[in-house]
Design an enzyme around this catalytic site. Structure first.
Site, PDB file in Angstrom:
ATOM      1  N   SER A 133       0.830  -1.205   0.000  1.00  0.00           N
ATOM      2  CA  SER A 133       0.000   0.000   0.000  1.00  0.00           C
ATOM      3  C   SER A 133       0.862   1.252   0.000  1.00  0.00           C
ATOM      4  CB  SER A 133      -0.904   0.001   1.240  1.00  0.00           C
ATOM      5  OG  SER A 133      -1.494   1.269   1.442  1.00  0.00           O
ATOM      6  N   TYR A 158      -2.468  -0.279   9.981  1.00  0.00           N
ATOM      7  CA  TYR A 158      -2.648  -0.822   8.626  1.00  0.00           C
ATOM      8  C   TYR A 158      -1.358  -0.671   7.827  1.00  0.00           C
ATOM      9  CZ  TYR A 158      -4.068  -1.056   3.744  1.00  0.00           C
ATOM     10  OH  TYR A 158      -4.140  -1.369   2.409  1.00  0.00           O
TER      11      TYR A 158
END
Length: 344
Positions: A133, A158
């Site tokens: 990501s 995350y």
């Protein structure tokens, strides 16, 4: 012959946004695909079921409902399927949700990824491609973000879990010679997108006459990347098995390559767009003026993302290029014509 056509491709998160589109593309090419998904209720399960319904029954496709964190189930799946290529797109997503439910990220993104790595190691997988990501860039401010920059200051759990995936993959590439490629996706949007992301949230609220929350007072800049560009990048990378970088040096270690068969790529539009421009484009396409609730930057969020895609261009000859205006128009058309009748 393409590596994806040599045997079975295992796509995890096949009922998810990117997983659905990639599986659809692979089936269209005549590949054999086993799609895995837990079909959890992180967001509206009707969307996942609707995506899955468009895949089930197609030649070459088999669906398996399974949680990545199920160690025994994952081991049995790998032993049965014997995949040639694995594309891991299953994860607990969302920056803000990680502040409320951190354990979900450990289960899916760490334990689950460990089970993927072990399956690949023990069953001779020729290439593991996995979703990282843009959030791994965290506190970095040098733009555009490069895979050759250090990324050791994540701003959410995350992001930390995705950075951990890259580290875990490198370890398996080094110890067992498993070829791994991590893909740092930049703000993916488009038809069949996730309802927890801004494009979907804004569209739904605007059509229902509700106000939208505009964080960082609309000054947020994101490298919005259209789903078809993401899938094209993933598809090309699947067939490019990484080799050790002979120029890699432990004296000046390059984070994006390795002496092991390991690579990292950005897949982003290389064109950051301010959130207020996105809202204005949605207003034009929807024919509705948004009621904006201006709010400060939220914990875990970064003010801007911007992808350096030179490595992707050099190695697979592709860079995303869909303009935000064109991508939003396609998304709005899908939302009105396809999703609204399903969602009621």
């Amino acid at each position: 012959m393409s590596l994806a056509h040599e045997g079975v491709v295992l796509v995890t998160g096949a009922a998810g946004f990117i997983g659905y589109h990639l599986t659809d593309r692979l089936l269209g090419e005549g590949c054999r695909v086993v799609g895995l998904d837990s079909l959890n209720d992180y967001y509206d399960p009707r969307l996942k079921q609707a995506r899955l319904a468009r895949l089930e029954g197609r030649e070459g496709f088999r669906f398996v409902r399974l949680d990545l964190a199920d160690r025994v189930g994952m081991a049995e799946l790998f032993a049965t399927v014997q995949p040639t290529v694995v594309v891991n797109l299953a994860a607990q997503a969302g920056v803000r949700y990680s502040l409320q439910n951190p354990h979900a990220y450990v289960d899916a993104n760490l334990t689950g990824f460990m089970n993927i790595l072990e399956g690949c190691r023990h069953h001779g997988v020729k290439h593991l491609v996995y979703a990282s990501s843009s959030s791994v860039y965290g506190a970095n401010t040098k733009m555009p973000f490069s895979v050759h920059d250090n990324v050791d200051h994540p701003l959410s759990l995350y992001a930390a879990s995705k950075k951990a995936n890259e580290l875990m993959a490198h370890t398996y590439s080094h110890l067992y010679g498993l070829p791994t490629t991590g893909l740092r996706f930049f703000t993916v949007y488009g038809p069949w997108g996730r309802p927890d992301m801004a494009m979907f949230i804004f569209t739904q609220a605007m059509l229902e006459g509700r106000p939208i929350q505009v964080f960082n007072h609309g000054r947020m800049r994101r490298d919005f990347t259209y789903i078809d560009d993401i899938v094209e990048g993933v598809r090309r990378v699947m067939d490019r098995v990484p080799a050790p970088d002979p120029a890699w040096s432990g004296e000046q270690p390059d984070p994006g390559t390795s002496r092991a068969p390991y690579r990292i790529y950005n897949i982003g539009n290389h064109s950051p767009v301010e959130l207020l421009h996105v809202i204005a484009t949605l207003e034009r396409e929807l024919g509705v003026e948004a009621v904006k609730e201006m709010l400060p930057l939220q914990p875990g969020d970064v003010p801007a993302t911007y992808a350096d895609v030179e490595d992707l261009m050099r190695d697979v000859g592709f860079k995303p290029a869909t303009p935000i205006e064109e991508g939003i128009a396609r998304f709005v058309r899908w939302y009105k014509e396809t999703w609204l009748p399903v969602a009621g």
